[in-house]
Design a protein around this motif. Structure first.
Motif, PDB file in Angstrom:
ATOM      1  N   MET A 150     -24.096  28.337 -14.660  1.00 52.39           N
ATOM      2  CA  MET A 150     -23.954  28.894 -16.004  1.00 52.39           C
ATOM      3  C   MET A 150     -22.731  29.817 -16.080  1.00 52.39           C
ATOM      4  O   MET A 150     -21.945  29.738 -17.030  1.00 52.39           O
ATOM      5  N   ARG A 152     -25.411  39.212 -28.047  1.00 48.07           N
ATOM      6  CA  ARG A 152     -26.498  38.612 -27.262  1.00 48.07           C
ATOM      7  C   ARG A 152     -27.841  39.286 -27.541  1.00 48.07           C
ATOM      8  O   ARG A 152     -28.887  38.651 -27.436  1.00 48.07           O
ATOM      9  N   THR A 191     -31.515  34.826 -18.857  1.00 48.77           N
ATOM     10  CA  THR A 191     -30.126  34.382 -18.717  1.00 48.77           C
ATOM     11  C   THR A 191     -29.225  35.189 -19.658  1.00 48.77           C
ATOM     12  O   THR A 191     -28.111  35.552 -19.287  1.00 48.77           O
ATOM     13  N   HIS A 192     -29.726  35.497 -20.859  1.00 55.67           N
ATOM     14  CA  HIS A 192     -28.913  36.331 -21.754  1.00 55.67           C
ATOM     15  C   HIS A 192     -28.743  37.740 -21.180  1.00 55.67           C
ATOM     16  O   HIS A 192     -27.648  38.310 -21.229  1.00 55.67           O
ATOM     17  N   PHE A 250     -25.148  24.793 -21.709  1.00 53.75           N
ATOM     18  CA  PHE A 250     -25.985  25.985 -21.572  1.00 53.75           C
ATOM     19  C   PHE A 250     -27.458  25.612 -21.785  1.00 53.75           C
ATOM     20  O   PHE A 250     -28.327  25.975 -21.000  1.00 53.75           O
ATOM     21  N   ARG A 251     -27.709  24.844 -22.852  1.00 55.36           N
ATOM     22  CA  ARG A 251     -29.096  24.432 -23.147  1.00 55.36           C
ATOM     23  C   ARG A 251     -29.646  23.533 -22.053  1.00 55.36           C
ATOM     24  O   ARG A 251     -30.800  23.641 -21.659  1.00 55.36           O
ATOM     25  N   THR A 276     -34.905  31.916 -20.743  1.00 52.05           N
ATOM     26  CA  THR A 276     -33.889  32.064 -21.788  1.00 52.05           C
ATOM     27  C   THR A 276     -33.496  33.529 -21.962  1.00 52.05           C
ATOM     28  O   THR A 276     -32.313  33.888 -21.935  1.00 52.05           O
ATOM     29  N   TYR A 312     -19.779  23.372 -24.122  1.00 54.00           N
ATOM     30  CA  TYR A 312     -20.348  24.503 -23.386  1.00 54.00           C
ATOM     31  C   TYR A 312     -21.758  24.834 -23.880  1.00 54.00           C
ATOM     32  O   TYR A 312     -22.676  25.046 -23.082  1.00 54.00           O
ATOM     33  N   THR A 313     -21.935  24.860 -25.199  1.00 59.66           N
ATOM     34  CA  THR A 313     -23.243  25.209 -25.761  1.00 59.66           C
ATOM     35  C   THR A 313     -24.305  24.185 -25.348  1.00 59.66           C
ATOM     36  O   THR A 313     -25.427  24.549 -24.980  1.00 59.66           O
ATOM     37  N   LYS A 343     -19.243  29.280 -18.093  1.00 57.44           N
ATOM     38  CA  LYS A 343     -18.698  30.340 -18.950  1.00 57.44           C
ATOM     39  C   LYS A 343     -17.245  30.638 -18.575  1.00 57.44           C
ATOM     40  O   LYS A 343     -16.380  30.772 -19.446  1.00 57.44           O
ATOM     41  N   GLU A 350     -21.936  33.214 -27.408  1.00 52.68           N
ATOM     42  CA  GLU A 350     -21.445  32.900 -26.062  1.00 52.68           C
ATOM     43  C   GLU A 350     -19.987  33.293 -25.934  1.00 52.68           C
ATOM     44  O   GLU A 350     -19.274  32.802 -25.084  1.00 52.68           O
ATOM     45  N   THR A 378     -28.100  29.385 -12.425  1.00 53.74           N
ATOM     46  CA  THR A 378     -27.477  30.585 -13.002  1.00 53.74           C
ATOM     47  C   THR A 378     -26.006  30.663 -12.568  1.00 53.74           C
ATOM     48  O   THR A 378     -25.150  31.036 -13.364  1.00 53.74           O
TER      49      THR A 378
END
Lengths: 230, 230
Positions: free
Chosen positions: A188, B107, B185-186, A167-168, B182, A163-164, A192, A228, A185
């Motif tokens: 994303m 986050r 998105t957070h 995400f990147r 970045t 997942y990480t 999640k 996350e 998005t």
């Protein structure tokens, strides 16, 4: 307590296990359908999956009513009490799993209004991994197999790592081509949701360990203090 | 049943309500702290909020054990049974609310490694709205005030509308300046966490209605089939 009453209580516990297994089957089917809808850009399927979520909700309600009745009428202790409390917890996890799968399906509807983007494949790969984990934990539940439950528990880290990385990848993709931002998005959030399904499978593994062994799963949860986490 | 036993059961129910109120207070404090950490880019506070989540988890475990014991020993019916089942459900909602608040805090730590971006203010506004809703539903619980619970239930649509507008604002912002992707998105995940807190407050409203009136809240849930549901 007569033999008849004892037998009937056993029947009730079996009914409870069967309902949980059925919920597990439905949750697996929901995730499989959501991933298929995503892979094939199949909006009809996505609508069906989103609507099917209600089935799992109804079963969770059934489990809640049934367990409260059992607790009140049977006053179970020890292993029986653990069995009932575990069923209540696992039903709640499965309801959330099916809910997340429905959300993946709903977002794929929105995604289909956008041009296709490449990272869809990576989201589906994450989904496939979580599918095997969900299948394994439901097998472990049916077989009361603690070793298999521990195996599932240990694989949560694999899900988090995938997942990480994803995400990147999505961030990079959006930066390179801002026209993909809307689609990415949504991907994303789908990733999640899938990662959260893995977390709930891990919760089931912990509950199963407690159910069979009677003690909590030892050791720290196999994940770091991830940002996350939700 | 002796008068002493009856009194002791009342004490147990009061203890349960008090524990729920305390969990509510902690969850409110967690959300307030997370928003403050976000507004002030205060990483120390964010770390404290993330760590405090464990307190609420412990209380939820307490409520689970206590209610199972009450159900087994007291075999409650009617209003008492609803009281206990409602406590179990509300504890679970509050645990999730505190969890989402902790995630906002986590986050914000990541966000502090990025340059500040303008839409932070809109996320905090969403948080302020959800804060008042959470406060109102916990007041309604203490006062057993069904009218106030229905008021909370009706305001979920307001939260959803604000969230949807914010989601679009963030997409636009990222498209206009891909260097903010970045951070944005957070912020998007933080906004989603806050919107979910509103959903859980709505769930508490439904449980409270059932607890006091004994029937489900009538009418469709005040939200459309949103793709942002999870």
């Amino acid at each position: 307590m007569t033999e008849h009453t004892v037998k009937s209580f056993d029947d009730e516990l079996t009914h409870l296990s069967n309902t949980i297994s059925r919920m597990g089957g439905l949750a697996e089917a929901q995730l499989a359908g959501a991933l298929q809808a995503l892979a094939n850009r199949d909006s009809d399927l996505a609508v069906r999956i989103a609507a099917s979520d209600a089935q799992v909700d109804v079963l969770e309600q059934d489990v809640q009513h049934f367990t409260v009745r059992l607790l009140a009428l049977r006053q179970p202790v020890a292993a029986d009490l653990r069995h009932i409390v575990a069923a209540l917890k696992i039903a709640s996890e499965l309801e959330r799993i099916a809910d997340y799968a429905a959300n993946v399906a709903k977002r794929s509807l929105v995604l289909n209004q956008q041009p296709a983007v490449k990272p869809v494949g990576a989201v589906i790969n994450l989904g496939r991994l979580v599918q095997t984990i969900l299948k394994d934990i439901m097998d472990a539940y049916v077989e009361q197999d603690v070793a298999k439950a521990i195996g599932v528990w240990n694989r949560d880290e694999e899900v988090d790592d995938l997942y990480t990385g994803l995400f990147r990848e999505l961030i990079t993709y959006m930066m390179e081509d801002p026209r993909t931002i809307t689609a990415c998005t949504h991907l994303m959030f789908m990733a999640k949701n899938i990662e959260r399904i893995g977390d709930h499978a891990t919760n089931i593994a912990e509950t199963l360990h407690f159910l069979v062994v009677g003690t909590p799963l030892k050791g720290a949860r196999p994940k770091g203090p991830s940002v996350e986490a939700q």
